[in-house]
Design a protein around this motif. Structure first.
Motif: not given
Length: 306
Positions: A56-59, A64-66, A93-96
């Motif tokens: 999920v692109v935040l900016n 966000l990786i789900t 659940l993570g963050l790139a």
């Protein structure tokens, strides 16, 4: 048998160089004639795996990786015994994050429930995760450096991750390496792709049966395979057939027997008593289906802006 490798199925490593994301994957395979050492008995191992990854692109700099993974393995753990099913379900659940044109990172938590799913309790819950730092060396080459760790029924395990992703200028030859976890080398022929891959997996599963002491399975396996891939719908749907060899070993131990530390291919403080005979590896066949989302290339973006 010394532990070869204890690793989870990991979320696909998102990189600048890759122009796709594998959103969905499903596979079924069977390993034939895994012999029990010192006996005339053997077992086949049937496996089913399904996984979903949804970024999920935040900016512009963070995504966000789900997602989630589920696997099931069915086999005999002892000679002439009834077949046992072992299940594992984990959440991703993570963050790139992107820091510059050259540097990025991926951090993912991997909580899971792993057992025979009889009388599920908090004892079947484990927490793992990994962190990667990525260096964009060239437009078609990226290096990876990271670490993976997980609490398992046998204790804590960790391993470094070193790898790279390379795509040839004509976009036909591809290398996707995350050692010692996985390796994938392929050549695109158009409607089909040929390749070879390696995957090191390791998990533990709690076993709870009526009127029997609680035990757990310590699984370590290295899989080597050649595959033939059929590409459909502009390479968005992939059907892959695989043949290879797997060094499956499902070791059964009494609940509570642990090691001090598992580090890559080594086990420290391992004085456990294995309850079942050693299991030899065997040849396997597998079929996989993948839904791949192709990201816009720089050329595509330029055309869109005209």
């Amino acid at each position: 048998m010394k532990k070869l490798l204890l690793l989870l199925l990991l979320v696909p490593m998102l990189t600048f160089a890759q122009d796709y994301v594998d959103i969905f994957r499903i596979g079924y395979g069977e390993t034939f004639n895994n012999d029990f050492e010192g006996t005339n008995s053997s077992t086949s191992i049937r496996s089913f795996e399904v996984g979903l990854t949804f970024p999920v692109v935040l900016n512009d700099n963070h995504a966000l990786i789900t997602g989630a993974d589920f696997s099931a393995n069915n086999l005999q753990l002892f000679p002439e015994a009834e077949r046992t099913s072992l299940y594992s379900t984990n959440i991703k659940l993570g963050l790139a994050s992107t820091y510059s044109e050259r540097w990025s990172s991926t951090i993912v938590l991997l909580p899971k429930i792993a057992s025979d799913y009889n009388d599920i309790s908090s004892d079947d819950f484990y927490l793992g995760g990994f962190a990667l730092l990525k260096l964009q060396k060239k437009e078609n080459l990226i290096y990876r450096f990271g670490v993976y760790g997980s609490q398992e029924a046998f204790g804590f395990f960790t391993t470094p991750i070193i790898g790279w992703y390379y795509l040839s200028p004509n976009k036909k030859f591809e290398m996707d390496m995350s050692l010692p976890i996985s390796a994938d080398v392929s050549y695109d022929l158009g409607k089909t792709t040929i390749g070879m891959d390696y995957f090191g997996i390791g998990r533990s599963f709690n076993i709870k049966k009526e009127n029997q002491p609680d035990t757990y399975v310590d699984l370590s396996s290295l899989e080597f395979a050649a595959y033939w891939q059929f590409n459909f719908l502009d390479k968005s749907v992939l059907l892959r057939t695989k043949l290879g060899y797997s060094s499956n070993n499902y070791e059964v131990y009494t609940d509570g027997e642990t090691i001090d530390l598992g580090l890559s291919a080594f086990s420290f403080g391992d004085d456990r008593t294995q309850l079942n005979p050693e299991m030899k590896g065997g040849f396997f066949a597998k079929i996989e289906a993948i839904y791949r989302f192709n990201l816009p290339t720089k050329q595509d973006k330029t055309l869109e802006n005209q």
